[in-house]
Design an enzyme around this catalytic site. Structure first.
Site, PDB file in Angstrom:
ATOM      1  N   ASN A  22      -6.904   8.414  -1.148  1.00  0.00           N
ATOM      2  CA  ASN A  22      -6.615   7.013  -0.825  1.00  0.00           C
ATOM      3  C   ASN A  22      -5.636   6.502  -1.881  1.00  0.00           C
ATOM      4  O   ASN A  22      -6.029   6.230  -3.011  1.00  0.00           O
ATOM      5  CB  ASN A  22      -7.920   6.204  -0.850  1.00  0.00           C
ATOM      6  CG  ASN A  22      -7.683   4.721  -0.669  1.00  0.00           C
ATOM      7  OD1 ASN A  22      -6.572   4.286  -0.346  1.00  0.00           O
ATOM      8  ND2 ASN A  22      -8.729   3.925  -0.865  1.00  0.00           N
ATOM      9  N   LYS A  80      -4.160   3.739  -2.025  1.00  0.00           N
ATOM     10  CA  LYS A  80      -4.233   2.274  -2.209  1.00  0.00           C
ATOM     11  C   LYS A  80      -2.812   1.692  -2.223  1.00  0.00           C
ATOM     12  O   LYS A  80      -1.949   2.221  -1.520  1.00  0.00           O
ATOM     13  CB  LYS A  80      -5.031   1.948  -3.478  1.00  0.00           C
ATOM     14  CG  LYS A  80      -6.397   2.650  -3.483  1.00  0.00           C
ATOM     15  CD  LYS A  80      -7.332   2.178  -4.536  1.00  0.00           C
ATOM     16  CE  LYS A  80      -8.623   2.972  -4.456  1.00  0.00           C
ATOM     17  NZ  LYS A  80      -9.617   2.537  -5.425  1.00  0.00           N
ATOM     18  N   HIS A  93     -13.659  -0.332   2.853  1.00  0.00           N
ATOM     19  CA  HIS A  93     -13.530  -0.069   1.415  1.00  0.00           C
ATOM     20  C   HIS A  93     -13.970  -1.319   0.646  1.00  0.00           C
ATOM     21  O   HIS A  93     -13.709  -2.445   1.078  1.00  0.00           O
ATOM     22  CB  HIS A  93     -12.087   0.299   1.063  1.00  0.00           C
ATOM     23  CG  HIS A  93     -11.968   0.897  -0.294  1.00  0.00           C
ATOM     24  ND1 HIS A  93     -12.023   0.136  -1.433  1.00  0.00           N
ATOM     25  CD2 HIS A  93     -11.834   2.181  -0.703  1.00  0.00           C
ATOM     26  CE1 HIS A  93     -11.921   0.943  -2.486  1.00  0.00           C
ATOM     27  NE2 HIS A  93     -11.800   2.186  -2.068  1.00  0.00           N
ATOM     28  N   GLU A 148     -12.805  -2.712  -1.855  1.00  0.00           N
ATOM     29  CA  GLU A 148     -11.704  -3.625  -2.215  1.00  0.00           C
ATOM     30  C   GLU A 148     -11.396  -4.564  -1.054  1.00  0.00           C
ATOM     31  O   GLU A 148     -11.060  -5.725  -1.263  1.00  0.00           O
ATOM     32  CB  GLU A 148     -10.472  -2.800  -2.633  1.00  0.00           C
ATOM     33  CG  GLU A 148     -10.691  -2.154  -3.998  1.00  0.00           C
ATOM     34  CD  GLU A 148      -9.959  -0.832  -4.209  1.00  0.00           C
ATOM     35  OE1 GLU A 148      -9.033  -0.516  -3.458  1.00  0.00           O
ATOM     36  OE2 GLU A 148     -10.353  -0.123  -5.159  1.00  0.00           O
ATOM     37  N   GLU A 165     -19.154   5.213  -2.009  1.00  0.00           N
ATOM     38  CA  GLU A 165     -18.325   4.817  -3.141  1.00  0.00           C
ATOM     39  C   GLU A 165     -19.027   3.709  -3.933  1.00  0.00           C
ATOM     40  O   GLU A 165     -18.886   2.518  -3.588  1.00  0.00           O
ATOM     41  CB  GLU A 165     -16.970   4.299  -2.645  1.00  0.00           C
ATOM     42  CG  GLU A 165     -16.162   5.328  -1.886  1.00  0.00           C
ATOM     43  CD  GLU A 165     -14.661   5.108  -2.028  1.00  0.00           C
ATOM     44  OE1 GLU A 165     -13.960   6.094  -2.250  1.00  0.00           O
ATOM     45  OE2 GLU A 165     -14.202   3.955  -1.954  1.00  0.00           O
ATOM     46  N   GLY A 199     -12.325   3.341 -10.020  1.00  0.00           N
ATOM     47  CA  GLY A 199     -11.234   3.009 -10.942  1.00  0.00           C
ATOM     48  C   GLY A 199     -11.706   2.683 -12.352  1.00  0.00           C
ATOM     49  O   GLY A 199     -10.938   2.186 -13.169  1.00  0.00           O
ATOM     50  N   SER A 256     -13.937   7.495  -9.274  1.00  0.00           N
ATOM     51  CA  SER A 256     -13.535   8.252 -10.472  1.00  0.00           C
ATOM     52  C   SER A 256     -13.794   9.753 -10.337  1.00  0.00           C
ATOM     53  O   SER A 256     -14.126  10.420 -11.314  1.00  0.00           O
ATOM     54  CB  SER A 256     -14.227   7.695 -11.729  1.00  0.00           C
ATOM     55  OG  SER A 256     -13.846   6.353 -11.943  1.00  0.00           O
TER      56      SER A 256
HETATM   57  P1  13P Z   1     -10.836   6.049  -7.936  1.00  0.00           P
HETATM   58  O1  13P Z   1     -10.868   7.540  -7.636  1.00  0.00           O
HETATM   59  O2  13P Z   1      -9.532   5.586  -8.494  1.00  0.00           O
HETATM   60  O3  13P Z   1     -12.025   5.624  -8.734  1.00  0.00           O
HETATM   61  O4  13P Z   1     -10.959   5.311  -6.503  1.00  0.00           O
HETATM   62  C1  13P Z   1     -11.915   5.733  -5.616  1.00  0.00           C
HETATM   63  C2  13P Z   1     -11.679   5.030  -4.339  1.00  0.00           C
HETATM   64  O5  13P Z   1     -11.823   3.828  -4.244  1.00  0.00           O
HETATM   65  C3  13P Z   1     -11.239   5.844  -3.174  1.00  0.00           C
HETATM   66  O6  13P Z   1     -11.263   5.112  -2.007  1.00  0.00           O
END
Ligand code: 13P
Length: 258
Positions: free
Chosen positions: A9, A11, A96, A98, A168, A174, A214
């Protein structure tokens, strides 16, 4: 032997030329690998067509990061499932954290997104996961159960077959704070049990449950070695072809050791 899925992903990262370079670098790295692992790359919407063009000559799938909950019409700025399908997109991330947090997406909207994707033959990658507060309060399983039941459990057996789930934990996204393999396994087994109770043992086994938060080249092998972790949804580490391919290699190792 069940193979793994590694999805990236991206983003909101990369300009057009950076996206092209990264897609080409990944395609070149996996060119000669006889992969059991399924790779899905989810770039920003603007690059989906380029990605599906490159994917045609390679062995990865392309996923979108979002879709409109409505079919078509006056929804400025949105992209419909039919539009995604028209450029050969096969997967789409839904729910997600976010999008839930910054764009206030509700379970009800997410259920509509799932339905409209399925109606357009696009496979949803449904994200669930708890906040740090929910983890610390100990009610994380209830939160995850609600997310899954509210958004997915209206689906028929035939529809649910097309669902991939990504666990997640928000506190791991992140942050560099990865769930331990034990924490991931506990939640993945819990999710699989929920699926078993609703759709039966075979569906529970067949449903892919990915871990995200992560996950990187260093910890992927330990996470993917857990019985109920069927691969990963990778954020930051999917922006480097080398790191991403190392994660794919970790998935391959797990499948071969299985
Ligand atoms: P990170 O791997 O940057 O922590 O993000 C995970 C994520 O949100 C994948 O959708």
């Amino acid at each position: 032997m069940k193979n793994k899925i590694v999805a990236g992903n991206w983003k909101m990262n990369n300009t057009f030329s950076e996206a092209e370079d990264l897609l080409v670098a990944i395609a070149e790295s996996i060119e000669d690998m006889r992969l059991e692992t399924e790779i899905i790359i989810c770039p920003p919407a603007l690059y989906l067509e380029m990605a599906t063009d490159i994917a045609q000559e390679s062995n990865f799938y392309v996923g979108a990061q979002n879709v409109a909950y409505a079919e078509k019409g006056a929804y400025t700025g949105e992209i419909s499932a039919a539009m995604l399908k028209s450029v050969d997109v096969d997967f789409c991330i839904v729910g997600h954290s976010e999008r839930r947090n910054y764009f206030h997406e509700t379970d009800e909207e997410l259920a509509k997104k799932i339905d409209i994707l399925l109606a357009n033959q696009i496979n949803p990658i449904f994200c669930c996961g708890e906040s740090l507060t929910d983890r610390e309060n100990g009610n994380f399983k209830q939160v995850i159960e609600n997310q899954i039941k509210n958004t997915l459990f209206h689906l028929s057996v035939e529809q649910f077959e097309n669902i991939t789930i990504a666990y997640e934990p928000i506190w791991a996204i992140g942050t560099g704070l990865t769930a331990t393999p034990q924490q991931a396994q506990e939640v993945h087994a819990f999710i699989r049990k929920l699926i078993e109770e609703k759709y039966g043992t075979e569906m529970a086994y067949n449903t892919y449950i990915l871990y995200g938060g992560s996950c990187n080249a260093k910890n992927a092998l330990d996470l993917f070695s857990c019985t109920d972790v069927d691969g990963g949804l990778i954020g930051g580490a999917s922006l480097s072809a080398q790191d991403f391919v190392e994660i794919v290699n970790a998935a391959e190792t797990c499948t071969k050791n299985d």
